[in-house]
Design a protein around this motif. Structure first.
Motif, PDB file in Angstrom:
ATOM      1  N   TYR A 200       0.831  -1.204   0.000  1.00  0.00           N
ATOM      2  CA  TYR A 200       0.000   0.000   0.000  1.00  0.00           C
ATOM      3  C   TYR A 200       0.868   1.257   0.000  1.00  0.00           C
ATOM      4  CZ  TYR A 200      -3.156   3.603   1.806  1.00  0.00           C
ATOM      5  OH  TYR A 200      -3.854   4.758   1.987  1.00  0.00           O
ATOM      6  N   SER A 201       1.863   1.298   0.882  1.00  0.00           N
ATOM      7  CA  SER A 201       2.696   2.503   0.977  1.00  0.00           C
ATOM      8  C   SER A 201       3.565   2.681  -0.272  1.00  0.00           C
ATOM      9  CB  SER A 201       3.581   2.427   2.232  1.00  0.00           C
ATOM     10  OG  SER A 201       4.446   1.304   2.175  1.00  0.00           O
ATOM     11  N   ASP A 205       3.311   6.007  -2.616  1.00  0.00           N
ATOM     12  CA  ASP A 205       4.486   6.817  -2.940  1.00  0.00           C
ATOM     13  C   ASP A 205       4.632   6.995  -4.456  1.00  0.00           C
ATOM     14  OD1 ASP A 205       7.065   8.128  -2.258  1.00  0.00           O
ATOM     15  OD2 ASP A 205       7.914   6.405  -3.322  1.00  0.00           O
ATOM     16  N   LEU A 206       4.377   5.945  -5.230  1.00  0.00           N
ATOM     17  CA  LEU A 206       4.467   6.060  -6.688  1.00  0.00           C
ATOM     18  C   LEU A 206       3.416   7.033  -7.223  1.00  0.00           C
ATOM     19  CD1 LEU A 206       5.024   2.305  -7.647  1.00  0.00           C
ATOM     20  CD2 LEU A 206       6.716   4.137  -7.627  1.00  0.00           C
ATOM     21  N   ARG A 207       2.209   6.990  -6.651  1.00  0.00           N
ATOM     22  CA  ARG A 207       1.182   7.950  -7.063  1.00  0.00           C
ATOM     23  C   ARG A 207       1.590   9.374  -6.717  1.00  0.00           C
ATOM     24  NH1 ARG A 207      -2.197   4.102  -4.649  1.00  0.00           N
ATOM     25  NH2 ARG A 207      -2.536   5.482  -2.859  1.00  0.00           N
ATOM     26  N   LYS A 208       2.145   9.551  -5.525  1.00  0.00           N
ATOM     27  CA  LYS A 208       2.555  10.879  -5.082  1.00  0.00           C
ATOM     28  C   LYS A 208       3.652  11.448  -5.979  1.00  0.00           C
ATOM     29  CE  LYS A 208       4.319  13.294  -0.984  1.00  0.00           C
ATOM     30  NZ  LYS A 208       4.753  13.123   0.433  1.00  0.00           N
ATOM     31  N   SER A 217      -2.496   6.019 -14.050  1.00  0.00           N
ATOM     32  CA  SER A 217      -1.542   6.331 -12.985  1.00  0.00           C
ATOM     33  C   SER A 217      -1.953   5.689 -11.666  1.00  0.00           C
ATOM     34  CB  SER A 217      -1.439   7.853 -12.810  1.00  0.00           C
ATOM     35  OG  SER A 217      -2.714   8.399 -12.518  1.00  0.00           O
ATOM     36  N   ARG A 218      -2.944   4.782 -11.698  1.00  0.00           N
ATOM     37  CA  ARG A 218      -3.415   4.150 -10.474  1.00  0.00           C
ATOM     38  C   ARG A 218      -2.439   3.075 -10.033  1.00  0.00           C
ATOM     39  NH1 ARG A 218      -8.700   0.223 -10.055  1.00  0.00           N
ATOM     40  NH2 ARG A 218      -8.468  -0.352  -7.867  1.00  0.00           N
ATOM     41  N   TRP A 219      -1.827   3.295  -8.888  1.00  0.00           N
ATOM     42  CA  TRP A 219      -0.901   2.313  -8.312  1.00  0.00           C
ATOM     43  C   TRP A 219      -1.522   1.806  -7.014  1.00  0.00           C
ATOM     44  CZ3 TRP A 219       3.279   0.296 -10.604  1.00  0.00           C
ATOM     45  CH2 TRP A 219       3.840   0.986 -11.679  1.00  0.00           C
ATOM     46  N   ASP A 220      -2.053   0.594  -7.026  1.00  0.00           N
ATOM     47  CA  ASP A 220      -2.576   0.007  -5.801  1.00  0.00           C
ATOM     48  C   ASP A 220      -1.740  -1.215  -5.437  1.00  0.00           C
ATOM     49  OD1 ASP A 220      -3.361  -1.878  -7.657  1.00  0.00           O
ATOM     50  OD2 ASP A 220      -5.478  -1.331  -7.590  1.00  0.00           O
ATOM     51  N   ARG A 225       2.058  -5.865  -6.595  1.00  0.00           N
ATOM     52  CA  ARG A 225       2.332  -7.294  -6.447  1.00  0.00           C
ATOM     53  C   ARG A 225       2.387  -7.986  -7.800  1.00  0.00           C
ATOM     54  NH1 ARG A 225       1.516 -11.196  -2.455  1.00  0.00           N
ATOM     55  NH2 ARG A 225       0.465  -9.736  -1.070  1.00  0.00           N
ATOM     56  N   ARG A 226       1.447  -7.675  -8.689  1.00  0.00           N
ATOM     57  CA  ARG A 226       1.383  -8.344  -9.997  1.00  0.00           C
ATOM     58  C   ARG A 226       2.657  -8.090 -10.799  1.00  0.00           C
ATOM     59  NH1 ARG A 226       0.100  -6.095 -14.536  1.00  0.00           N
ATOM     60  NH2 ARG A 226      -0.925  -4.335 -13.506  1.00  0.00           N
ATOM     61  N   ILE A 227       3.168  -6.880 -10.777  1.00  0.00           N
ATOM     62  CA  ILE A 227       4.375  -6.565 -11.544  1.00  0.00           C
ATOM     63  C   ILE A 227       5.585  -7.286 -10.965  1.00  0.00           C
ATOM     64  CG2 ILE A 227       6.001  -4.704 -12.080  1.00  0.00           C
ATOM     65  CD1 ILE A 227       3.618  -2.861 -12.465  1.00  0.00           C
ATOM     66  N   VAL A 228       5.744  -7.245  -9.644  1.00  0.00           N
ATOM     67  CA  VAL A 228       6.940  -7.829  -9.018  1.00  0.00           C
ATOM     68  C   VAL A 228       6.945  -9.349  -9.165  1.00  0.00           C
ATOM     69  CG1 VAL A 228       8.110  -8.167  -6.806  1.00  0.00           C
ATOM     70  CG2 VAL A 228       7.240  -5.910  -7.426  1.00  0.00           C
ATOM     71  N   GLU A 229       5.793 -10.000  -9.117  1.00  0.00           N
ATOM     72  CA  GLU A 229       5.735 -11.462  -9.175  1.00  0.00           C
ATOM     73  C   GLU A 229       5.676 -12.009 -10.598  1.00  0.00           C
ATOM     74  OE1 GLU A 229       3.528 -12.654  -4.973  1.00  0.00           O
ATOM     75  OE2 GLU A 229       2.327 -12.464  -6.793  1.00  0.00           O
TER      76      GLU A 229
END
Length: 504
Positions: A200-201, A205-208, A217-220, A225-229
Motif C-alpha cells: 500500500y505505501s 508513494d508512486l502515485r505521489k 496512474s493508479r498504483w494500488d 504485487r502483480r508486476i513484481v511477481e
C-alpha cells in the motif's frame, strides 16, 4: 419436470471477467426450459475448468455435483454438447448413468432427443467431433509454443512491464528489450518489499511522485504485487499467460531480465510470508481487532455491529442460541486504540532482524526452475499412459543440473533493518497493522463493564505471545505482561515506565 441447468467455461477470471458466456449459456437454457414448461430448480457451474480429455474429465466439481443430484431432477439442460463433455467415453458414461436414473439430457443448440436410439447415436457423433476439436486445439497450442520457443520472438499483445518491443535483429518479427525506466521502477518496488515496506505505501508513494503506469496512474497494492511477481519480469517467454517451457520443462528465458532474478525471488519470498487470502483480507479490513478480540465467557470472537452509528465489538452468542453469561460489548474505536497503545509501548522500539543469504557462483532463479520441473516430472510418472523412458531421461538431466547448481558456495550474513515496529506500524495499511498485531499478540479479550460508565483501559486484556517470537524475521525475548487488567493504577504506571524505551 424438474430441470438442472449446467454451465461450463474453460477460462474465466472471476466476477470481473468481461466474458458474457456463462450468463449467455444459463439464459439460453432457462429460455428453453420456460418454452417447454420445465421448472429450473438450480444452476450448476464449472467456471475456469477445461472439458478436454486431459483435464478433470468427469471429476469436475460441477459434474460431481450433477452426478450426486440425479434423484433431484428429471432433466439436465446445457447449451451445447461440448459444454458437457469433449470426450466420447466421458459422454457415454455420464449418459448411461442418467439413463439408469431416468434423467433426460437436453442440448439446446444441438436439438437432441437423447431418449431415442437415434438421438443417442447423433450425440455420440457430436461428442467424437468435440473430442477431435479439443485434440486439434491442444496440438495447435503446442505447435505455437514450440515455434515461439524456437524463434525467440515476441508474439504481440500487451507489453509486459519492464520491456519495450524492438525489431528482431535475427530475422522477421519483433523481440523484447529492457525499458530502462520501467525496469528501475520494478527494481525499486522489489527492494522496498524486501525491506519490509507494505504494498500500500509503495503504491501511494508512486502515485505521489507521479510515476506513470501502463493503463493509468493508479498504483494500488494489487498492481505492485502483480508486476513484481510476473515471470516475464526476468525475461521468461510467455504464451497464453503461462511460461513457455523447454524440453526439460524449464521456463525459457528469451529476453534479458529487467531485474535480477535473485532479487525477484527474494521479493516473492518476502510477500509470501505476509500474504493473507483475499477473502480473509476482505473480512478483516473492517476494524483493527476483527477476528482477534473475543468474549472471555464463551471464548467466541466478538462481532462488529453498529449501534446508533457507533461501531462496537459485541458478543453475538445469545442471538445465535449459544449459551453465554458474558454478553460483553465495547466501542471498537477505543478498543483498537488501546491495543495499538499497548503494542507500541511494549515493542514499538524493536527493530526487525533480517538474515540475508549471499550466493556465490549460483543462479537461484534457475535452481528454482529446476526444482519445479522435477516436481512436474514426479507427477507425470503417475499417469498410466506416460512415456516412462522419456521421463527418466528428463529426470536424470534435471537431477544433474540441480547438482551443478547446488554445488555453489553460500555465505550467510545478518543485518538489521532500519525500520522499527513503530515505523512499520505508521507506514502500513490496516492489513499490515493486523499482521503486526498477530506477530506479538495471541488473543485480545474484553471484560464486562460491571456497571461502570465510560471506557476503562482495564477492560482490554491482552494475551501476549510467549517467549521468543520467530515470525517474519523478528527475534526478541520478552516477558508476558503480568496481570495488567488487575493491577492498580500506580503499578501500571510503574510498569509503563519500565517498558518505555530509554531516551537517547
Amino acid at each position: 419436470m424438474r430441470a438442472l441447468v449446467y454451465v461450463r467455461l474453460s477460462e474465466w477470471s472471476g466476477e470481473d471477467d468481461p466474458s458474457m458466456s456463462p450468463q449467455g449459456q444459463e439464459q439460453a437454457c432457462r429460455d428453453y426450459a420456460a418454452a417447454v414448461g420445465w421448472d429450473v430448480v438450480d444452476v450448476v457451474r464449472d467456471l475456469d475448468i477445461s472439458g478436454s480429455s486431459r483435464g478433470l474429465r468427469l471429476d469436475r466439481p460441477g459434474i460431481r455435483e450433477l452426478r450426486g443430484r440425479l434423484d433431484d431432477c428429471d432433466v439436465i439442460v446445457f447449451k451445447r454438447l461440448d459444454r458437457l463433455a469433449r470426450n466420447v467415453v466421458d459422454f457415454r458414461t455420464f449418459a448411461d448413468e442418467c439413463k439408469d436414473r431416468n434423467v433426460v439430457l437436453v442440448s439446446v443448440v444441438d436439438r437432441l432427443d437423447m431418449t431415442t436410439s437415434m438421438g443417442r447415436f447423433a450425440a455420440t457423433i457430436i461428442a467424437a467431433f468435440a473430442e477431435m476439436e479439443s485434440d486439434m486445439i491442444g496440438e495447435r497450442v503446442r505447435e505455437g509454443r514450440a515455434n515461439q520457443r524456437k524463434a525467440r520472438r515476441w508474439g504481440g499483445g500487451f507489453l509486459p512491464w519492464g520491456y519495450q518491443s524492438a525489431p528482431n535483429p535475427d530475422g522477421p518479427g519483433r523481440v523484447l528489450e529492457v525499458n530502462p525506466g520501467e525496469a528501475e521502477v520494478a527494481r525499486e518496488m522489489a527492494q522496498r518489499i524486501i525491506r519490509g515496506e507494505s504494498l500500500y505505501s509503495i503504491g501511494a508513494d508512486l502515485r505521489k511522485r507521479g510515476v506513470q503506469g501502463r493503463r493509468s496512474s493508479r498504483w494500488d497494492a494489487t498492481t505492485v504485487r502483480r508486476i513484481v511477481e510476473a515471470p516475464s519480469l526476468v525475461g521468461t517467454l510467455m504464451h497464453d499467460k503461462k511460461p513457455v517451457l523447454d524440453d526439460l520443462g524449464l521456463p525459457v528465458r528469451a529476453w534479458p531480465p529487467a531485474i535480477d532474478p535473485d532479487l525477484q525471488l527474494e521479493a516473492i519470498a518476502a510477500l509470501s510470508t505476509r500474504r493473507v487470502p483475499r477473502r480473509e483480507r476482505r473480512v478483516k479490513a473492517a476494524r483493527l481487532l476483527s477476528g482477534l478480540i473475543s468474549c472471555p465467557s464463551c471464548g467466541r470472537p466478538l462481532s462488529l455491529k453498529s449501534v446508533r452509528g457507533v461501531s462496537q465489538y459485541a458478543c453475538a452468542s445469545r442471538s445465535r442460541g449459544i449459551d453465554c453469561a458474558g454478553g460483553v460489548s465495547v466501542r471498537a474505536e477505543l478498543a483498537d486504540a488501546e491495543a495499538e497503545r499497548r503494542l507500541l509501548l511494549k515493542v514499538g522500539s524493536w527493530r526487525r532482524v533480517v538474515t540475508e543469504l549471499h550466493e556465490v557462483e549460483a543462479d537461484r532463479g534457475r535452481l528454482h526452475d529446476v526444482e519445479q520441473a522435477l516436481d512436474e516430472v514426479g507427477r507425470a510418472f503417475q499417469d498410466p499412459a506416460a512415456d516412462v523412458q522419456a521421463l527418466v531421461l528428463r529426470r536424470d538431466e534435471l537431477v544433474r543440473m540441480r547438482g551443478e547448481l547446488s554445488a555453489a558456495r553460500f555465505q550467510r550474513s545478518t543485518s538489521e533493518a532500519r525500520k522499527s515496529v513503530r515505523e512499520e506500524w505508521n507506514s502500513g495499511d490496516l492489513v499490515d497493522r493486523q499482521h503486526l498485531l498477530r506477530a506479538y499478540i495471541d488473543e485480545v479479550q474484553v471484560r464486562p463493564s460491571e456497571g461502570r460508565r465510560g471506557f476503562s483501559p482495564d477492560r482490554v486484556v491482552i494475551k501476549w505471545s510467549e517467549g521468543v517470537v520467530h515470525q517474519d524475521g523478528y527475534e526478541h525475548t520478552y516477558v508476558i505482561e503480568p496481570g495488567w487488567a488487575y493491577m492498580s493504577a500506580h503499578d501500571r504506571e510503574t510498569l509503563e515506565a519500565a517498558l518505555r524505551p530509554p531516551q537517547k
